[in-house]
Scaffold this active site. Structure first.
Site, short mmCIF file in Angstrom:
data_model
loop_
_atom_site.label_atom_id
_atom_site.label_comp_id
_atom_site.label_asym_id
_atom_site.label_seq_id
_atom_site.Cartn_x
_atom_site.Cartn_y
_atom_site.Cartn_z
N SER A 125 22.89 51.75 83.08
CA SER A 125 23.38 52.88 83.87
C SER A 125 24.90 53.01 83.87
O SER A 125 25.62 52.01 83.89
CB SER A 125 22.89 52.69 85.31
OG SER A 125 23.57 53.55 86.18
N GLU A 127 26.47 53.66 86.36
CA GLU A 127 26.94 53.06 87.61
C GLU A 127 27.57 51.69 87.36
O GLU A 127 28.34 51.20 88.18
CB GLU A 127 25.79 52.94 88.62
CG GLU A 127 25.25 54.26 89.13
CD GLU A 127 26.17 55.01 90.09
OE1 GLU A 127 26.95 54.35 90.80
OE2 GLU A 127 26.13 56.25 90.10
N TYR A 149 22.66 47.97 93.11
CA TYR A 149 21.96 48.57 91.96
C TYR A 149 22.76 48.35 90.68
O TYR A 149 22.23 47.89 89.67
CB TYR A 149 21.75 50.07 92.21
CG TYR A 149 21.31 50.84 90.99
CD1 TYR A 149 20.00 50.80 90.53
CD2 TYR A 149 22.22 51.65 90.28
CE1 TYR A 149 19.60 51.53 89.40
CE2 TYR A 149 21.83 52.37 89.15
CZ TYR A 149 20.52 52.30 88.72
OH TYR A 149 20.12 53.00 87.60
P1 NDP Z 1 12.67 56.80 88.74
O1 NDP Z 1 13.13 56.22 90.02
O2 NDP Z 1 12.19 58.22 88.73
O3 NDP Z 1 11.49 55.89 88.14
C1 NDP Z 1 11.49 54.50 88.28
C2 NDP Z 1 10.16 53.97 87.80
O4 NDP Z 1 10.15 52.54 87.99
C3 NDP Z 1 8.96 54.52 88.56
O5 NDP Z 1 7.91 54.73 87.66
C4 NDP Z 1 8.61 53.39 89.50
O6 NDP Z 1 7.27 53.34 89.90
C5 NDP Z 1 8.93 52.20 88.61
N1 NDP Z 1 9.04 50.94 89.35
C6 NDP Z 1 9.80 50.70 90.44
N2 NDP Z 1 9.63 49.43 90.84
C7 NDP Z 1 8.76 48.85 89.99
C8 NDP Z 1 8.17 47.57 89.89
N3 NDP Z 1 8.45 46.59 90.76
N4 NDP Z 1 7.30 47.32 88.87
C9 NDP Z 1 6.97 48.31 88.00
N5 NDP Z 1 7.49 49.55 88.05
C10 NDP Z 1 8.37 49.82 89.04
O7 NDP Z 1 13.87 56.62 87.70
P2 NDP Z 1 14.26 57.52 86.43
O8 NDP Z 1 13.04 57.90 85.71
O9 NDP Z 1 15.22 58.55 86.86
O10 NDP Z 1 15.09 56.49 85.58
C11 NDP Z 1 14.47 55.66 84.60
C12 NDP Z 1 15.34 54.44 84.36
O11 NDP Z 1 16.63 54.86 83.92
C13 NDP Z 1 15.57 53.61 85.60
O12 NDP Z 1 15.63 52.25 85.20
C14 NDP Z 1 16.93 54.07 86.08
O13 NDP Z 1 17.58 53.07 86.84
C15 NDP Z 1 17.62 54.32 84.76
N6 NDP Z 1 18.70 55.28 84.84
C16 NDP Z 1 18.43 56.56 85.28
C17 NDP Z 1 19.43 57.48 85.37
C18 NDP Z 1 19.15 58.88 85.84
O14 NDP Z 1 20.11 59.63 86.04
N7 NDP Z 1 17.90 59.29 85.99
C19 NDP Z 1 20.83 57.14 85.00
C20 NDP Z 1 20.98 55.78 84.54
C21 NDP Z 1 19.96 54.90 84.45
P3 NDP Z 1 6.73 54.12 91.21
O15 NDP Z 1 6.43 55.51 90.75
O16 NDP Z 1 5.54 53.34 91.59
O17 NDP Z 1 7.82 54.08 92.24
#
Ligand code: NDP
Length: 334
Positions: A125, A127, A149
């Site tokens: 990220s 961040e 985070y």
């Molecule tokens: P979301 O928050 O929409 O999705 C996160 C996903 O992780 C969900 O499917 C969630 O499941 C799952 N998850 C959370 N905890 C666990 C766990 N303990 N075990 C298994 N699965 C888990 O994030 P985004 O789709 O927006 O982002 C995808 C990735 O990219 C993330 O890692 C994020 O940090 C990173 N990122 C995103 C950015 C953005 O602007 N979108 C920018 C930079 C990085 P559930 O549905 O059950 O909660």
């Protein structure tokens, strides 16, 4: 057929990536967390829920990760699962470290045991740059994380690099700047804005209460970023890539543009101290020239169009809901 496993397939990027890979002819597997109520609305929204194979797995549990590998036998793993909300990471720093930081190492470790030939993508990220002062960040900019985070993501970033160098894994870090869409979770500020503005425009809400509206971010359109994520694993050698738009805009600009699109007064926008974070990053803007040069990736959707896509879709959803239609998406629960 190439087999992809997406951790976090129920999230914004997971859903768009699954959609993209299916179009490419992949067999797509995705992990989901067992919860009391399911969170598959994005997969229904994109009409792909019955085209992918869902496997229960939690990145806190190595056994479940290994089972997901056995069931999917993937050639590519896109590791998107994370506690991804910066604000929540201040309330749950240890949990965030465990899921977002150590969770990545659990996945990497299971890859070593299962099949070292699997290609691995880590969603790192912007961040991680945090309070670093340079105006535009690229892959050589030093990191200065400013939230639990960001620190967890930085830990995962270095572990991904280490596994690449120490164990010769094909492991890639995408340094992703913010990317948004109508599939963004409602706790994220862009979607909070588009959803509330939609409600105000239809007379079902009266105010949009925000926190630090001077914070500036580099906001792109999520479906374009998942293409970049995929491209990152298609080149000969693994590397790290910034994905961004090279423009930054403040939360205030986003909110005002949203009001303009919905044809409502900016006077609905207010701020409250209760929405402030203990510490915030002022400005993030990314230089994507390496991704353009090496992967042929570049963003297309401009800021104003992104705000328009989000506001118009939230207005559409609320109009349908007001007509009494059943909707799989989350606007109804806001
Ligand atoms: P979301 O928050 O929409 O999705 C996160 C996903 O992780 C969900 O499917 C969630 O499941 C799952 N998850 C959370 N905890 C666990 C766990 N303990 N075990 C298994 N699965 C888990 O994030 P985004 O789709 O927006 O982002 C995808 C990735 O990219 C993330 O890692 C994020 O940090 C990173 N990122 C995103 C950015 C953005 O602007 N979108 C920018 C930079 C990085 P559930 O549905 O059950 O909660």
């Amino acid at each position: 057929m190439t087999r992809a496993l997406i951790t976090g397939i129920t999230g914004q990027d997971g859903a768009y990536l699954a959609h993209f890979l299916l179009k490419k002819g992949y067999t797509v597997f995705g992990t989901f967390r067992r919860q009391s109520s399911s969170n598959f609305w994005r997969l229904y929204y994109l009409k792909i829920a019955n085209k992918i194979k869902l496997i229960p797995a939690d990145v806190l549990d190595s056994t479940s990760i290994y089972h997901a590998f056995e069931e999917s036998n993937p050639t590519e793993i896109y590791h998107l699962a994370a506690q991804s909300f910066v604000g929540a990471s201040f309330d749950q720093p240890l949990y965030t470290s465990d899921v977002t930081g150590f969770g990545t190492v659990r996945v990497l470790d299971e890859i070593l045991k299962f099949n070292k030939k699997i290609k691995f993508y880590q969603a790192s990220s912007s961040e991680m740059f945090g309070s670093e002062k340079s105006s535009i960040k690229n892959e050589s900019t030093p990191f200065m994380p400013s939230s639990p985070y960001a620190i967890s993501k930085l830990y995962a970033y270095w572990q991904t690099k280490l596994y690449r160098e120490a164990y010769d894994l094909y492991a890639v870090n995408g340094i992703l700047f913010n990317h948004e869409s109508p599939l963004r979770g409602l706790e994220f500020v862009t979607r909070k804005i588009s959803n509330e503005v939609a409600k105000i425009s239809l007379g079902i809400s009266t105010k949009l209460e925000l926190g630090n509206i001077s914070a500036k971010r580099d906001w792109g359109y999520a479906p374009e970023y998942v293409e970049g994520i995929w491209k990152s694993l298609q080149v000969k050698n693994p590397d790290d890539y910034v994905m961004a738009t090279n423009e930054s805009h403040s939360v205030k600009e986003f909110a005002e543009k949203a009001c303009e699109i919905a044809n409502i007064s900016k006077k609905h926008i207010s701020t409250s101290k209760k929405n402030l974070r203990p510490f915030d990053v002022n400005n993030l803007q990314g230089d994507y020239s390496k991704a353009k040069r090496k992967l042929g990736w570049k963003p297309k959707t401009k800021f104003n169009d992104l705000v328009k896509i989000m506001v118009q879709e939230d207005i559409h959803r609320w109009e349908q809901r007001l007509k009494g239609e059943y909707l799989p998406w989350d606007a109804g629960t806001a």
